[in-house]
Enzyme design. Structure first.
Site, PDB file in Angstrom:
ATOM      1  N   ASP A 348       0.840  -1.183   0.000  1.00 32.82           N
ATOM      2  CA  ASP A 348       0.000   0.000   0.000  1.00 32.82           C
ATOM      3  C   ASP A 348       0.888   1.251   0.000  1.00 32.82           C
ATOM      4  O   ASP A 348       1.888   1.308   0.724  1.00 32.82           O
ATOM      5  CB  ASP A 348      -0.864  -0.033   1.265  1.00 32.82           C
ATOM      6  CG  ASP A 348      -1.873   1.080   1.319  1.00 32.82           C
ATOM      7  OD1 ASP A 348      -2.781   1.073   0.480  1.00 32.82           O
ATOM      8  OD2 ASP A 348      -1.744   1.961   2.198  1.00 32.82           O
ATOM      9  N   GLU A 377       1.422   0.196  -4.930  1.00 34.91           N
ATOM     10  CA  GLU A 377       0.953   1.473  -5.440  1.00 34.91           C
ATOM     11  C   GLU A 377       2.160   2.388  -5.564  1.00 34.91           C
ATOM     12  O   GLU A 377       2.757   2.767  -4.553  1.00 34.91           O
ATOM     13  CB  GLU A 377      -0.053   2.097  -4.469  1.00 34.91           C
ATOM     14  CG  GLU A 377      -1.377   1.365  -4.387  1.00 34.91           C
ATOM     15  CD  GLU A 377      -2.347   2.076  -3.438  1.00 34.91           C
ATOM     16  OE1 GLU A 377      -3.489   2.320  -3.856  1.00 34.91           O
ATOM     17  OE2 GLU A 377      -1.973   2.391  -2.294  1.00 34.91           O
TER      18      GLU A 377
END
Ligand code: CA
Length: 664
Positions: A348, A377
């Site tokens: 993340d 990400e």
């Protein structure tokens, strides 16, 4: 996760009393790191040993308890200062069944108790660490458990899911609703007899599930599961033990571990790997986090005005550039890989971490199991003191050979921009996205026929290999594809939207890189238009499995699309030079039309040439295809991996909002 403001984080930020200045941050670089494997708890033949890393503590204690909560300590051990910033205490007995916390004195004050940062088992709500023998958590046959072997990440088909989404709805037929055990149940069906749960995943043909955060998180009260609260779990509390609300008994520290292993074993037995979503970039709390209570300030970045910097949008950001934090991330993923047999990790807000740490993560995991892959990400949710050149950004993925990043290029170009619900994309008739879709098709690698200057989101070929790219059109964040189509196609019929979804996913699943799909899209479920459902009730998030029967033909399309990809290595190239040589785009002049070939038995494919034409407009398009004997794989919104008839090429009409795929 991005821009997910968690109110508890923000409150803690305002109440911050221990925040350290950026000037103080520089001092942390000199803290001695401790790389011993015995951090925090070690039980051996000589007894139970506690080792806490806390370089600035003035004193440290271990508090021992007989229960996981609501009791006073049975005993308090004074810890002694030891090497490399650690404190130690030992008891000459194996304290299995007991619980413990640490407490340090800092700047003259005793801080709150903490289970430490390395608790591998915890009581209800994770406030106390538990002393258990991990061997007792292994299901039968665990020693022989293996995930699927993978030559390349591009051979994976990733299915992102949340435990409650998959099983909570009454139509799932699953007994252990919302639990890890849900995916251990074979033979579950809907009232109409359609397979659900793990049998559904097998039928669909995905190779990996990507489970939303499953470490112990903060927001769901494990002592009040009857409240049935839902949360995505991007609010980390204890990084090295599973979340209690997904177990059948959060008060039993072994249950959550055993049951998560049972889930993984069941998936592995079905040939499906397990990717874990990890959120080392921030913690749910600031001064009250386990990091802050063991080594105040050290694990976080700060602004010059003493406040926590906040690239996560959740109140703080961790400091992977510091040795003990970098080691922590590497050791933690290795622990999950070894103890839980995890097959992949999704980071993340990965760009909050530095590229060196991410490279260490990838290298350490490959040593454990060469089939493990890592993606994340490649962005942050706010500015960071970490210089951009060091961030694990999408734009820096060339510095991270063993890491993949999500392609927001293909995502926004195919279906329209994520932040504007009404915006359309290539598959829904908006012109101007053709070049960005091509960037997606070539996996963001350099290609002589792709002009990156015309890219919407990226202006250069940032990937050095398609193995560095995850292609998708929706995930848990933002409007899922079904809702995005409803919002951007007012007045459309469900059949029209399903047709657009088929075209969108056909582009994703035939592009170079690794395809990724959000759970339930394959049966055209929606989330009632809620774009940020992180704490929405099950009535928004749970998959209504009765849709599988109603939308059976949509499901069959996805299943065939996945089968096509898995049968043909041409869609799964690993080398950028191969992509540049084997993919040839045809000249097209009209908007919302892309035509290209994958040639030369690419990547060892049985097919010499695959012709793909995508028509995103609502008018039929005529294309010229070389004459010859072609097998028709997809046309007019239908697909069959083994083909459905033949074509002789020449002038062919591609139906509106559809893909034409031919092979020879
Ligand atoms: Ca929890």
């Amino acid at each position: 996760m991005k821009h997910r403001l968690i109110s508890a984080c923000i409150g803690a930020l305002a109440a911050s009393t221990q925040a350290l200045s950026a000037a103080t941050d520089a001092r942390f670089a000199d803290f001695p790191a401790y790389d011993g494997a015995d951090l925090e708890l070690c039980v051996d033949g000589r007894g139970t040993h506690f080792t806490l890393w806390s370089p600035e503590a003035q004193a440290a204690q271990v508090l021992l308890y007989s229960s996981g909560r609501n009791s006073t300590p049975e005993d308090t051990l004074q810890m002694n200062r030891a090497e490399q910033g650690t404190w130690r205490a030992s008891v000459p007995r194996q304290l299995y069944g007991k619980y413990y916390t640490f407490r340090i004195r800092h700047n003259g004050n005793w801080l709150d108790e903490t289970p430490g940062v390395w608790a591998k088992a915890v009581g209800t709500n994770g406030k106390r660490a538990a002393i258990i023998d991990l061997a007792t958590t292994d299901p039968e046959g665990w020693a022989d458990d293996r995930g699927p072997a993978l030559k390349s990440i591009t051979d994976a088909v990733i299915y992102e899911m949340h435990h409650r989404d998959m099983s909570m709805h009454p139509s799932s037929g699953i007994v252990n609703k919302g639990k890890f055990l849900a995916l251990t149940e074979a033979g579950t069906t809907t009232a109409e007899g359609e397979r659900t749960g793990i049998d559904h995943l097998k039928e669909l043909g995905v190779t990996h599930v990507h489970i939303l955060p499953s470490y112990d998180y903060n927001s769901v009260d494990e002592a009040n599961l009857a409240a049935n609260n839902y949360n995505w779990g991007y609010d980390p509390q204890n990084y090295n033990t599973p979340e209690g609300s997904y177990s059948t008994n959060p008060a039993d520290p072994a249950a959550r571990i055993r049951e998560m292993k049972q889930m993984i074993q069941a998936l592995h037995d079905a040939g499906i790997g397990v990717v874990m979503d990890v959120v080392y970039n921030h913690t749910a709390e600031n001064d009250g986090s386990n990091f802050s209570l063991t080594a105040p300030g050290y694990y976080y970045r700060h602004r010059a005005d003493n406040s926590y910097s906040d690239a996560s949008g959740c109140g703080n950001e961790t400091a992977s550039e510091r040795a003990q934090m970098s080691d922590y991330i590497v050791r933690s993923v290795c622990y999950w890989a070894r103890e839980f047999h995890i097959d992949g990790f999704r980071f993340d807000l990965m760009a909050i971490h530095d590229t060196d740490t991410m490279n260490r993560v990838a290298a350490a995991l490959k040593e454990i199991n060469p089939s493990i892959f890592v993606y994340g990400e490649g962005w942050t949710a706010g500015d960071s003191p970490l210089p951009a050149a060091q961030r694990a950004l999408k734009e820096n993925v060339s510095k991270m050979q063993g890491i993949a990043v999500f392609s927001d290029d293909i995502r926004d170009a195919v279906k329209g921009h994520y932040s504007d619900a009404s915006d359309r994309g290539f598959a829904t008739g908006k012109p101007g996205n053709e070049e960005t879709v091509k960037i997606g098709i070539v996996g963001s690698t350099a290609h002589p026929q792709v002009d990156y200057a015309k890219g919407n989101n990226s202006k250069f070929a940032y990937a050095t290999s398609p193995t560095q790219i995850i292609n998708y059109v929706s995930c848990h964040d933002d409007l899922m594809l079904t809702d995005k189509l409803a919002a951007s196609m007012p007045g459309s019929t469900a059949e029209e939207r399903m047709r657009a979804a088929r075209l969108a996913q056909t582009i994703v699943f035939t592009s170079q890189g690794t395809p990724f799909v959000w759970c339930g899209e394959e049966i055209f479920r929606d989330k009632k238009g809620v774009h940020n459902s992180y704490k929405s009730p099950d009535s928004i998030n749970a998959i209504d499995w009765s849709l599988k029967h109603a939308n059976r033909s949509q499901f069959d399309y996805y299943r065939e699309l996945i089968a096509l990809r898995k049968a043909h290595p041409a869609f799964r190239m690993t080398d950028a030079a191969d992509v540049a040589r084997n993919i040839v785009f045809d000249k097209t002049t009209r908007p919302n039309l892309i035509s290209y070939s994958i040639k030369n038995h690419a990547n060892g494919d049985e097919w010499n040439e695959i012709k793909l034409v995508f028509n995103g407009s609502d008018e039929p398009a005529e294309v010229k295809v070389p004459r010859g004997e072609w097998k028709v794989i997809a046309a007019d919104g239908r697909i069959a991996a083994d083909g459905m008839g033949t074509s002789r090429g020449g002038r062919l009409t591609v139906a509106p909002v559809s893909a034409l795929i031919l092979a020879r």
